[in-house]
Motif scaffolding. Structure first.
Motif, mmCIF file in Angstrom:
data_model
loop_
_atom_site.group_PDB
_atom_site.id
_atom_site.type_symbol
_atom_site.label_atom_id
_atom_site.label_comp_id
_atom_site.label_asym_id
_atom_site.label_seq_id
_atom_site.Cartn_x
_atom_site.Cartn_y
_atom_site.Cartn_z
ATOM 1 N N TYR A 246 15.994 15.501 4.273
ATOM 2 C CA TYR A 246 14.636 15.267 4.740
ATOM 3 C C TYR A 246 13.945 14.274 3.822
ATOM 4 C CZ TYR A 246 13.355 18.821 1.216
ATOM 5 O OH TYR A 246 13.193 19.534 0.054
ATOM 6 N N GLU A 247 12.902 13.678 4.374
ATOM 7 C CA GLU A 247 12.080 12.752 3.612
ATOM 8 C C GLU A 247 10.752 13.429 3.314
ATOM 9 O OE1 GLU A 247 10.918 8.115 3.932
ATOM 10 O OE2 GLU A 247 10.371 9.333 5.656
ATOM 11 N N GLU B 48 3.928 15.160 3.379
ATOM 12 C CA GLU B 48 4.474 15.034 4.725
ATOM 13 C C GLU B 48 5.977 15.219 4.614
ATOM 14 O OE1 GLU B 48 5.275 11.516 7.964
ATOM 15 O OE2 GLU B 48 3.319 11.523 6.963
ATOM 16 N N ILE B 49 6.516 16.100 5.445
ATOM 17 C CA ILE B 49 7.951 16.385 5.428
ATOM 18 C C ILE B 49 8.528 16.019 6.786
ATOM 19 C CG2 ILE B 49 9.727 18.144 5.086
ATOM 20 C CD1 ILE B 49 7.388 19.795 3.724
ATOM 21 N N ASN B 50 9.538 15.189 6.766
ATOM 22 C CA ASN B 50 10.185 14.753 7.995
ATOM 23 C C ASN B 50 11.667 15.097 7.902
ATOM 24 O OD1 ASN B 50 10.699 13.561 10.451
ATOM 25 N ND2 ASN B 50 10.604 11.467 9.668
ATOM 26 N N LYS C 195 7.208 17.778 15.238
ATOM 27 C CA LYS C 195 6.623 16.675 14.478
ATOM 28 C C LYS C 195 6.802 16.923 12.987
ATOM 29 C CE LYS C 195 3.213 15.801 18.025
ATOM 30 N NZ LYS C 195 1.850 15.928 18.447
ATOM 31 N N PRO C 196 6.614 15.897 12.173
ATOM 32 C CA PRO C 196 6.666 16.132 10.722
ATOM 33 C C PRO C 196 5.612 17.159 10.304
ATOM 34 C CG PRO C 196 6.601 13.777 11.209
ATOM 35 C CD PRO C 196 6.354 14.497 12.501
#
Length: 152
Positions: A77-78, A92-94, A110-111
């Protein structure tokens, strides 16, 4: 054609983060209630952004294990923040990729965006932070045995 399991991440009115794993008609769902965990972290001077990432990973691991018992969970994850994670007030976690013992999950939702994790001063200047995190979380054998027994 094989159907991939699905992991759904959703944020409900900025106070709850839901994690749901689904395969066909079976699903497992858990929620992170932000108010209670944030209050605990603040009271104990813990860095909320960092602690949230640990909790988020743990909830994903548990949710998937209850649906599909597995030894290794690969997460990619980013994370973006307004400062280093120890001091961040916004993150913010994506999710990019999730695999449980080589079974890939389709990721929906969604993130996750969290704001107001720590109080910032009026002269606070954002110090952009972004990192892609890849890790493998192993399920201890004794815990895996329990999940396997639950799924019989």
């Amino acid at each position: 054609m094989a159907v991939n399991p699905v992991l759904v991440i959703k944020t409900v009115d900025d106070s709850v983060v839901g994690v749901r794993a689904r395969l066909y008609d079976d699903f497992v769902e858990h929620e992170i209630v932000l108010n209670s965990v944030l209050a605990y972290w603040w009271a104990n001077n813990m860095p909320p952004a960092l602690k949230f990432l640990e909790l988020f990973e743990s909830v994903i691991k548990r949710t998937i294990n209850e649906l599909i018992p597995h030894k290794n969970l690969k997460l990619k994850y980013e994370v973006k923040a307004d400062d280093v994670l120890e001091k961040a007030s916004e993150i913010e976690i994506n999710l990019i990729e999730i695999e449980a013992d080589d079974v890939g999950f389709k990721i929906e939702g969604k993130p996750v965006i969290l704001k107001g994790l720590v109080k910032t001063s009026e002269d606070f200047e954002a110090n952009e932070f972004a990192k892609t995190i890849e890790k493998t979380i192993e399920t201890p054998d004794i815990v895996l045995k329990k999940y396997l027994e639950m799924n019989k």
